[in-house]
Motif scaffolding. Structure first.
Motif, short mmCIF file in Angstrom:
data_model
loop_
_atom_site.label_atom_id
_atom_site.label_comp_id
_atom_site.label_asym_id
_atom_site.label_seq_id
_atom_site.Cartn_x
_atom_site.Cartn_y
_atom_site.Cartn_z
N ARG A 144 0.83 -1.21 0.00
CA ARG A 144 0.00 0.00 0.00
C ARG A 144 0.87 1.26 0.00
O ARG A 144 0.60 2.22 -0.72
N GLU A 145 1.92 1.26 0.80
CA GLU A 145 2.82 2.41 0.83
C GLU A 145 3.51 2.61 -0.53
O GLU A 145 3.66 3.74 -1.00
N PHE A 146 3.91 1.51 -1.16
CA PHE A 146 4.53 1.60 -2.48
C PHE A 146 3.52 2.13 -3.50
O PHE A 146 3.85 3.00 -4.31
N PHE A 147 2.29 1.63 -3.45
CA PHE A 147 1.24 2.14 -4.33
C PHE A 147 1.10 3.65 -4.14
O PHE A 147 1.02 4.39 -5.12
N ASP A 148 1.03 4.11 -2.90
CA ASP A 148 0.86 5.54 -2.63
C ASP A 148 1.99 6.37 -3.24
O ASP A 148 1.75 7.42 -3.84
N ARG A 149 3.23 5.90 -3.11
CA ARG A 149 4.38 6.62 -3.68
C ARG A 149 4.31 6.63 -5.22
O ARG A 149 4.56 7.64 -5.86
N TYR A 150 3.95 5.48 -5.80
CA TYR A 150 3.86 5.37 -7.25
C TYR A 150 2.72 6.23 -7.78
O TYR A 150 2.89 6.98 -8.75
N HIS A 151 1.57 6.15 -7.14
CA HIS A 151 0.40 6.93 -7.56
C HIS A 151 0.71 8.44 -7.49
O HIS A 151 0.30 9.21 -8.36
N ALA A 152 1.48 8.85 -6.48
CA ALA A 152 1.86 10.26 -6.34
C ALA A 152 2.68 10.73 -7.55
O ALA A 152 2.53 11.87 -7.99
N CYS A 153 3.52 9.86 -8.10
CA CYS A 153 4.30 10.23 -9.30
C CYS A 153 3.38 10.52 -10.47
O CYS A 153 3.61 11.45 -11.25
N TRP A 154 2.33 9.72 -10.62
CA TRP A 154 1.35 9.95 -11.69
C TRP A 154 0.55 11.22 -11.41
O TRP A 154 0.32 12.02 -12.30
N GLU A 155 0.14 11.41 -10.16
CA GLU A 155 -0.60 12.63 -9.82
C GLU A 155 0.23 13.88 -10.06
O GLU A 155 -0.29 14.91 -10.45
N ASP A 156 1.54 13.77 -9.84
CA ASP A 156 2.46 14.90 -10.06
C ASP A 156 2.87 15.04 -11.53
O ASP A 156 3.61 15.96 -11.88
N ARG A 157 2.42 14.10 -12.36
CA ARG A 157 2.74 14.09 -13.80
C ARG A 157 4.26 14.15 -14.02
O ARG A 157 4.77 14.98 -14.75
N ASP A 158 4.97 13.21 -13.37
CA ASP A 158 6.43 13.21 -13.38
C ASP A 158 6.97 11.93 -14.04
O ASP A 158 7.19 10.93 -13.36
N PRO A 159 7.18 11.95 -15.36
CA PRO A 159 7.65 10.75 -16.06
C PRO A 159 8.97 10.19 -15.55
O PRO A 159 9.18 8.98 -15.56
N ASP A 160 9.87 11.05 -15.10
CA ASP A 160 11.16 10.58 -14.58
C ASP A 160 10.98 9.74 -13.32
O ASP A 160 11.57 8.66 -13.19
N ARG A 161 10.19 10.23 -12.39
CA ARG A 161 9.93 9.48 -11.16
C ARG A 161 9.15 8.20 -11.43
O ARG A 161 9.40 7.17 -10.81
N LEU A 211 -4.30 16.04 -16.47
CA LEU A 211 -4.86 14.74 -16.09
C LEU A 211 -4.95 14.57 -14.58
O LEU A 211 -3.99 14.84 -13.86
N VAL A 212 -6.12 14.12 -14.12
CA VAL A 212 -6.36 13.86 -12.71
C VAL A 212 -6.73 12.39 -12.56
O VAL A 212 -7.54 11.86 -13.33
N PHE A 213 -6.12 11.72 -11.58
CA PHE A 213 -6.38 10.32 -11.29
C PHE A 213 -7.14 10.24 -9.96
O PHE A 213 -6.60 10.62 -8.92
N THR A 214 -8.37 9.73 -10.01
CA THR A 214 -9.14 9.56 -8.78
C THR A 214 -9.24 8.06 -8.48
O THR A 214 -9.74 7.30 -9.31
N LEU A 215 -8.75 7.66 -7.33
CA LEU A 215 -8.79 6.26 -6.93
C LEU A 215 -10.21 5.89 -6.53
O LEU A 215 -10.82 6.53 -5.67
N VAL A 216 -10.75 4.84 -7.18
CA VAL A 216 -12.08 4.35 -6.87
C VAL A 216 -12.00 3.17 -5.90
O VAL A 216 -12.70 3.13 -4.90
N SER A 217 -11.10 2.22 -6.20
CA SER A 217 -10.89 1.09 -5.29
C SER A 217 -9.49 0.53 -5.49
O SER A 217 -8.87 0.73 -6.55
N LEU A 218 -9.01 -0.16 -4.46
CA LEU A 218 -7.67 -0.74 -4.49
C LEU A 218 -7.68 -2.06 -3.75
O LEU A 218 -8.22 -2.15 -2.63
N ARG A 219 -7.09 -3.08 -4.36
CA ARG A 219 -6.86 -4.37 -3.72
C ARG A 219 -5.40 -4.69 -3.92
O ARG A 219 -4.87 -4.54 -5.02
N ALA A 220 -4.73 -5.15 -2.87
CA ALA A 220 -3.29 -5.42 -2.98
C ALA A 220 -2.92 -6.65 -2.17
O ALA A 220 -3.55 -6.98 -1.17
N GLY A 221 -1.86 -7.31 -2.63
CA GLY A 221 -1.27 -8.44 -1.93
C GLY A 221 0.21 -8.20 -1.75
O GLY A 221 0.70 -7.08 -1.88
#
Length: 125
Positions: A6-23, A63-73
């Protein structure tokens, strides 16, 4: 859901929200695959993934990404997202997206994105 994933998802999702291709690219393995399953071939490796992300932001600069649902293992997540914004051509973007992501050693190994193709084509002619 594991806290680590979940923490990794949050960091990765933040890169997309920030529109940062390098990250975004830096969070993938060297041999990672990013495939938007519409009509283009997969992007393989960090260089191609960075270019694919940059192209996405060129098509929809606000572009805005709105999280609707998340399932992780332990080594994956599945996220349902709503994409909104304004296409570079001026039209509105309102697209449903589903991501299936495999994680390996703290990096994205594979990212498969499945978008509403009809809505995507209408938004980005």
């Amino acid at each position: 859901m594991t806290t680590t994933t979940r923490e990794f998802f949050d960091r990765y999702h933040a890169c997309w929200e920030d529109r940062d291709p390098d990250r975004i690219a830096a969070m993938h393995t060297e041999d990672s695959v990013f495939h938007l399953h519409l009509s283009q071939p997969p992007a393989c490796g960090r260089t191609e993934i960075r270019a694919a992300a940059a192209q996405t932001f060129a098509l929809v600069p606000d572009l805005v990404f709105t999280l609707v649902s998340l399932r992780a293992g332990e080594d994956f997540w599945v996220a349902q997202l709503k994409l909104t914004g304004t296409a570079a051509s001026g039209g509105p973007v309102d697209v449903d997206l589903m991501d299936f992501v495999l994680v390996e050693n703290g990096s994205v190994k594979e990212k498969h994105s499945y978008a509403d193709g009809v809505a995507m084509r209408a938004a980005t002619p």
